[in-house]
Scaffold this motif. Structure first.
Motif, mmCIF file in Angstrom:
data_model
loop_
_atom_site.group_PDB
_atom_site.id
_atom_site.type_symbol
_atom_site.label_atom_id
_atom_site.label_comp_id
_atom_site.label_asym_id
_atom_site.label_seq_id
_atom_site.Cartn_x
_atom_site.Cartn_y
_atom_site.Cartn_z
ATOM 1 N N SER A 150 -9.416 -48.008 15.143
ATOM 2 C CA SER A 150 -8.410 -48.740 15.911
ATOM 3 C C SER A 150 -8.035 -50.107 14.939
ATOM 4 C CB SER A 150 -8.691 -48.968 17.256
ATOM 5 O OG SER A 150 -7.403 -49.575 17.818
ATOM 6 N N PRO A 151 -7.309 -50.294 14.044
ATOM 7 C CA PRO A 151 -6.177 -48.964 13.830
ATOM 8 C C PRO A 151 -6.787 -48.232 12.881
ATOM 9 C CG PRO A 151 -5.761 -50.970 12.646
ATOM 10 C CD PRO A 151 -6.760 -51.651 13.401
ATOM 11 N N CYS A 152 -6.387 -47.190 12.458
ATOM 12 C CA CYS A 152 -6.818 -46.016 11.355
ATOM 13 C C CYS A 152 -6.412 -46.310 10.130
ATOM 14 C CB CYS A 152 -6.462 -44.794 11.875
ATOM 15 S SG CYS A 152 -7.423 -44.083 13.387
ATOM 16 N N ALA A 153 -6.778 -46.147 9.021
ATOM 17 C CA ALA A 153 -6.290 -46.317 7.637
ATOM 18 C C ALA A 153 -5.224 -45.281 7.240
ATOM 19 C CB ALA A 153 -7.719 -46.037 6.755
ATOM 20 N N ASN A 154 -4.360 -45.939 6.485
ATOM 21 C CA ASN A 154 -3.382 -45.044 6.303
ATOM 22 C C ASN A 154 -2.884 -45.074 4.656
ATOM 23 O OD1 ASN A 154 -0.857 -47.093 5.568
ATOM 24 N ND2 ASN A 154 -1.788 -47.817 7.439
ATOM 25 N N LEU A 155 -2.096 -44.296 4.214
ATOM 26 C CA LEU A 155 -1.905 -44.027 2.625
ATOM 27 C C LEU A 155 -0.490 -44.090 2.435
ATOM 28 C CD1 LEU A 155 -3.852 -42.215 -0.096
ATOM 29 C CD2 LEU A 155 -1.366 -42.574 -0.019
ATOM 30 N N ASP A 156 0.326 -45.204 2.163
ATOM 31 C CA ASP A 156 1.808 -45.170 1.820
ATOM 32 C C ASP A 156 1.809 -44.861 0.348
ATOM 33 O OD1 ASP A 156 4.288 -45.689 1.647
ATOM 34 O OD2 ASP A 156 4.313 -47.566 2.635
ATOM 35 N N GLU A 157 2.182 -43.644 0.355
ATOM 36 C CA GLU A 157 2.432 -43.306 -1.079
ATOM 37 C C GLU A 157 3.331 -44.103 -2.006
ATOM 38 O OE1 GLU A 157 2.841 -39.000 -1.724
ATOM 39 O OE2 GLU A 157 1.095 -38.590 -0.357
ATOM 40 N N GLN A 158 4.219 -44.625 -1.462
ATOM 41 C CA GLN A 158 5.247 -45.332 -2.210
ATOM 42 C C GLN A 158 4.523 -46.674 -3.135
ATOM 43 O OE1 GLN A 158 8.371 -46.501 0.702
ATOM 44 N NE2 GLN A 158 9.485 -44.645 0.410
ATOM 45 N N ASP A 159 3.602 -47.037 -2.318
ATOM 46 C CA ASP A 159 2.885 -48.553 -3.007
ATOM 47 C C ASP A 159 2.101 -47.895 -4.249
ATOM 48 O OD1 ASP A 159 4.231 -49.971 -0.861
ATOM 49 O OD2 ASP A 159 2.185 -49.763 0.452
ATOM 50 N N PHE A 160 1.714 -46.714 -4.603
ATOM 51 C CA PHE A 160 0.658 -46.467 -5.551
ATOM 52 C C PHE A 160 1.317 -45.867 -6.915
ATOM 53 C CE2 PHE A 160 -1.553 -46.549 -1.376
ATOM 54 C CZ PHE A 160 -2.774 -46.480 -1.701
ATOM 55 N N GLN A 161 0.462 -46.396 -7.922
ATOM 56 C CA GLN A 161 0.817 -45.655 -9.186
ATOM 57 C C GLN A 161 -0.009 -44.599 -9.522
ATOM 58 O OE1 GLN A 161 -1.840 -46.179 -11.721
ATOM 59 N NE2 GLN A 161 -0.510 -44.691 -13.283
ATOM 60 N N LEU A 162 -1.192 -44.545 -8.894
ATOM 61 C CA LEU A 162 -2.148 -43.295 -8.990
ATOM 62 C C LEU A 162 -2.722 -43.032 -7.554
ATOM 63 C CD1 LEU A 162 -3.717 -41.384 -10.908
ATOM 64 C CD2 LEU A 162 -5.232 -43.224 -11.186
ATOM 65 N N LEU A 163 -2.658 -41.827 -6.971
ATOM 66 C CA LEU A 163 -3.036 -41.608 -5.590
ATOM 67 C C LEU A 163 -4.563 -41.008 -5.719
ATOM 68 C CD1 LEU A 163 -0.177 -39.684 -4.364
ATOM 69 C CD2 LEU A 163 -0.892 -41.837 -3.496
ATOM 70 N N PRO A 164 -5.287 -41.073 -4.564
ATOM 71 C CA PRO A 164 -6.852 -40.574 -4.569
ATOM 72 C C PRO A 164 -6.408 -38.803 -4.908
ATOM 73 C CG PRO A 164 -6.594 -41.941 -2.719
ATOM 74 C CD PRO A 164 -5.158 -41.896 -3.448
ATOM 75 N N SER A 165 -7.545 -38.459 -5.624
ATOM 76 C CA SER A 165 -7.718 -37.142 -5.997
ATOM 77 C C SER A 165 -8.592 -36.419 -4.948
ATOM 78 C CB SER A 165 -8.210 -36.905 -7.347
ATOM 79 O OG SER A 165 -8.406 -35.665 -7.725
ATOM 80 N N LEU A 166 -8.067 -35.996 -3.853
ATOM 81 C CA LEU A 166 -8.932 -35.597 -2.738
ATOM 82 C C LEU A 166 -8.527 -34.124 -2.204
ATOM 83 C CD1 LEU A 166 -9.354 -38.903 -0.571
ATOM 84 C CD2 LEU A 166 -11.172 -37.790 -2.081
ATOM 85 N N GLY A 167 -7.622 -33.446 -3.025
ATOM 86 C CA GLY A 167 -7.443 -31.958 -2.758
ATOM 87 C C GLY A 167 -8.531 -31.193 -2.428
ATOM 88 N N TRP A 168 -9.758 -31.572 -3.178
ATOM 89 C CA TRP A 168 -10.868 -30.665 -3.011
ATOM 90 C C TRP A 168 -11.469 -30.659 -1.621
ATOM 91 C CZ3 TRP A 168 -15.695 -32.871 -2.068
ATOM 92 C CH2 TRP A 168 -15.788 -34.218 -2.079
ATOM 93 N N LEU A 169 -11.007 -31.710 -0.745
ATOM 94 C CA LEU A 169 -11.811 -31.669 0.620
ATOM 95 C C LEU A 169 -11.284 -30.382 1.293
ATOM 96 C CD1 LEU A 169 -10.949 -35.418 1.588
ATOM 97 C CD2 LEU A 169 -13.077 -34.356 0.610
ATOM 98 N N ASN A 170 -10.305 -29.836 0.825
ATOM 99 C CA ASN A 170 -9.740 -28.626 1.722
ATOM 100 C C ASN A 170 -9.936 -27.392 0.679
ATOM 101 O OD1 ASN A 170 -8.630 -29.806 4.160
ATOM 102 N ND2 ASN A 170 -7.556 -31.122 2.599
ATOM 103 N N ASP A 171 -10.829 -27.419 -0.002
ATOM 104 C CA ASP A 171 -10.670 -25.995 -1.066
ATOM 105 C C ASP A 171 -11.315 -25.015 -0.378
ATOM 106 O OD1 ASP A 171 -11.565 -24.183 -2.969
ATOM 107 O OD2 ASP A 171 -11.896 -25.948 -4.713
ATOM 108 N N THR A 172 -10.993 -23.931 0.039
ATOM 109 C CA THR A 172 -11.301 -22.911 0.849
ATOM 110 C C THR A 172 -12.211 -21.976 0.030
ATOM 111 O OG1 THR A 172 -9.588 -21.625 0.363
ATOM 112 C CG2 THR A 172 -9.498 -22.641 2.341
ATOM 113 N N HIS A 173 -12.385 -22.078 -1.361
ATOM 114 C CA HIS A 173 -13.231 -21.226 -2.172
ATOM 115 C C HIS A 173 -14.472 -21.837 -2.551
ATOM 116 C CE1 HIS A 173 -9.705 -18.458 -2.899
ATOM 117 N NE2 HIS A 173 -8.890 -19.649 -3.383
ATOM 118 N N ARG A 174 -14.532 -23.087 -2.383
ATOM 119 C CA ARG A 174 -15.770 -23.819 -2.821
ATOM 120 C C ARG A 174 -16.319 -24.660 -1.710
ATOM 121 N NH1 ARG A 174 -14.384 -28.049 -7.255
ATOM 122 N NH2 ARG A 174 -16.502 -27.856 -7.732
#
Length: 577
Positions: free
Chosen positions: A116-140
């Motif tokens: 409270s408050p929770c963190a957020n990510l406003d993509e408009q501010d970023f040149q490079l976004l975190p690479s976190l797609g693997w958190l939802n990788d159903t194969h691994r």
């Protein structure tokens, strides 16, 4: 006293029984003696499933390090938690067993308070976004593990508090606080060797501003490097394995700076000559010791074709994996600088001199004192009048306080040559660049890591030059080549925004931005470029370098005649109507 040693045939490893069950309640600042004698993990081989399990464990360990409130608050000695975890990960027979180990491990970190408050990510501010797609990788990842990791991500600190990293005030490059270098380690130690790999890999994953310019898949680098690092049988092998990993991020700032003595070619002596690669040929371009150089039998312009019977091409190919560089010209710069190093005594060379080919025995001399910085500027004073109408300033010996006097002496000349084929001895982009513009002029913008969203880099502020009242009216030629690196490149960016300025020479080293030091187990030290440096229109400089307006490179004929062809081209450009 060590507990009973258990040998696990499945993994070819040796570890202490009960190690993984150790308590997880030791706060990070508190040191104990548990690992004073090493990790007690010994590996003889690794199976494919063990490598895959280690990849996932290393990624999760790094993710938790920078996201889980228990770790970012400094309530765990996170290196030791990895060493306690590794035996169970190595013993896991398949992916599901390893996921179960990791799920139980995360659960023992305890519940997380509601944000409270929770963190957020406003993509408009970023040149490079975190690479976190693997958190939802159903194969691994199992469903439980995916749920664990996403829960941690949702509860990451909105304040950006980090125990293991902070950002330099007003600049933004990361400082890796509370990383221990374990200087007294004995090798081999597979546990600490894996810790070294995981630490460096995750620092790049979350805090390297040029992660998207590596070129290779960074996950593949982790997977492909685990065996060479973990199975290294002595300190030298471990250092070489880490040098090879670091080289794969293609950052000239990054290297295992503590361990360059193990990088090939190895030896405490070298030939008393400078070597420059010209059109693929290793060309003698000068002497490091005039008397010994002339006595060596080598002449300026000679092409070295073989060293002790091995072609220069084969030597360079074998050394290339151990040379970290943002681009190939810079890698070749560093390899050719080391090319004649080796054991003391004579070495056999095959030379081409014009149309003649000969073999000679040349004598390597001991390396004395620190290596001098590479420069291709001209000898003599910082400021010189090369002719009545052409002034010259080299930045390798410049002092900011002297600039007004230099510019006053140059005021009536037709052109000014600024030589940055070196590393500036003082910070002069603003003090010198102010003379070449007549209005505020933007020349650079930055990206900085986000402590709330590790792995993300936000666009920062832009910087401008402010004009000097006494503007220089002549042409400005900025000389650069592969020796121009970091602050040299930043200075060239600033100076070239002048309306009458041109960059002359060849592409620079492609490594810009304040550096961040990385301690690694064994008392080793690496670095990375710590902030992103871009042109105002968001074009990158890293790996690209400063591309000249007028490309000029030395030739074999020019080196033989001791001519400075880059300087000559700048003079011609000034006098061209």
């Amino acid at each position: 006293m060590l507990k009973k040693i258990v040998v696990a045939a499945l993994c070819g490893c040796v570890f202490t029984a009960g190690m993984a069950a150790a308590q997880l309640d030791s706060p990070a600042p508190e040191m104990n003696n548990e690992f004073d004698s090493g990790s007690r993990i010994s590996l003889q081989q690794l199976s494919p499933i063990q490598i895959e399990n280690l990849v996932i464990a290393g990624k999760i360990w790094g993710f938790l390090k920078y996201h889980h409130p228990t770790i970012t608050d400094g309530r765990r000695q996170w290196d030791f938690e990895l060493l306690r975890l590794l035996p169970d990960v190595l013993a896991a027979k398949d992916r599901s067993s390893a996921d179960a180990v990791l799920h139980r491990w995360i659960a023992r970190l305890g519940p997380m308070a509601e944000c409270s408050p929770c963190a957020n990510l406003d993509e408009q501010d970023f040149q490079l976004l975190p690479s976190l797609g693997w958190l939802n990788d159903t194969h691994r990842l199992s469903a439980e593990l995916r749920s664990d990791l996403n829960e941690v991500y949702r509860h990451r600190s909105s304040t950006g508090k980090q125990f293991y990293v902070s950002l330099v005030p007003q600049i933004g490059n990361p400082v890796f606080d509370n990383e221990v270098d374990y200087k007294s380690l004995s090798f081999p130690d597979a546990g600490f060797q894996l810790l070294s790999l995981f630490r460096f890999w995750n620092i790049v994953e979350y805090w390297a501003p040029y992660r998207d310019q590596i070129g290779a898949d960074w996950d593949d680098v982790l997977r492909d490097s685990i065996s060479s690092v973990a199975l290294a049988k002595d300190r030298k092998s471990y250092e070489l394995a880490m040098i090879a990993v670091i080289a794969l991020i293609h950052d000239t700032h990054a290297n295992l700076w503590s361990s360059l003595h193990v990088r090939p070619p190895v030896g405490s002596c070298e030939l008393p000559v400078k070597v420059h690669l010209v059109d693929g040929h290793a060309t003698v371009s000068g002497y490091t010791n005039a008397e010994a150089g002339k006595a060596s039998g080598l002449r300026l312009g000679d092409l070295i074709e073989t060293i002790d019977g091995v072609t220069v091409t084969k030597l360079l190919d074998s050394w290339r994996p151990y040379y970290s560089a943002s681009n190939e010209p810079t890698r070749l710069r560093d390899m050719t600088r080391e090319m004649t190093k080796g054991p003391c005594g004579t070495t056999q060379l095959k030379l081409r001199r014009g149309s003649d080919v000969s073999e000679i025995a040349a004598f390597r001399l001991p390396l004395i004192g620190p290596r001098k910085s590479i420069t291709h500027d001209i000898a003599g004073n910082t400021f010189q009048l090369l002719a009545n109408d052409i002034a010259y300033i080299k930045l390798s010996s410049i002092k900011r306080a002297d600039i007004p006097g230099y510019m006053e002496r140059a005021a009536q000349t037709k052109g000014l040559i600024i030589d940055i084929r070196n590393y500036p001895s003082d910070f002069v982009p603003f003090a010198l660049g102010a003379y070449f513009i007549d209005a505020p002029t933007k020349f650079v913008r930055f990206t900085v890591g986000d402590l709330v969203n590790p792995g993300g880099f936000k666009w920062g502020h832009e910087l401008s030059l402010m004009p000097q009242a006494s503007r220089y009216a002549g042409k400005v030629m900025i000389l650069v080549d592969e020796t121009s690196q970091s602050q040299s490149e930043y200075t060239a960016m600033a100076l070239r925004v002048g309306s009458r300025a041109k960059v002359v020479g060849s592409t620079t080293a492609g490594a810009d931005g304040n550096v961040s030091s990385i301690p690694l187990p064994g008392g080793l030290r690496s670095m990375i470029s710590g902030i992103g440096v871009f042109y105002p229109d968001k074009r990158p400089t890293q790996r690209v370098g400063i591309v000249p307006d007028l490309e000029v490179k030395p030739t074999i004929v020019g080196l033989s005649a001791q001519r400075d062809e880059v300087l000559e081209a700048a003079i011609r450009e000034i006098r061209r109507e």
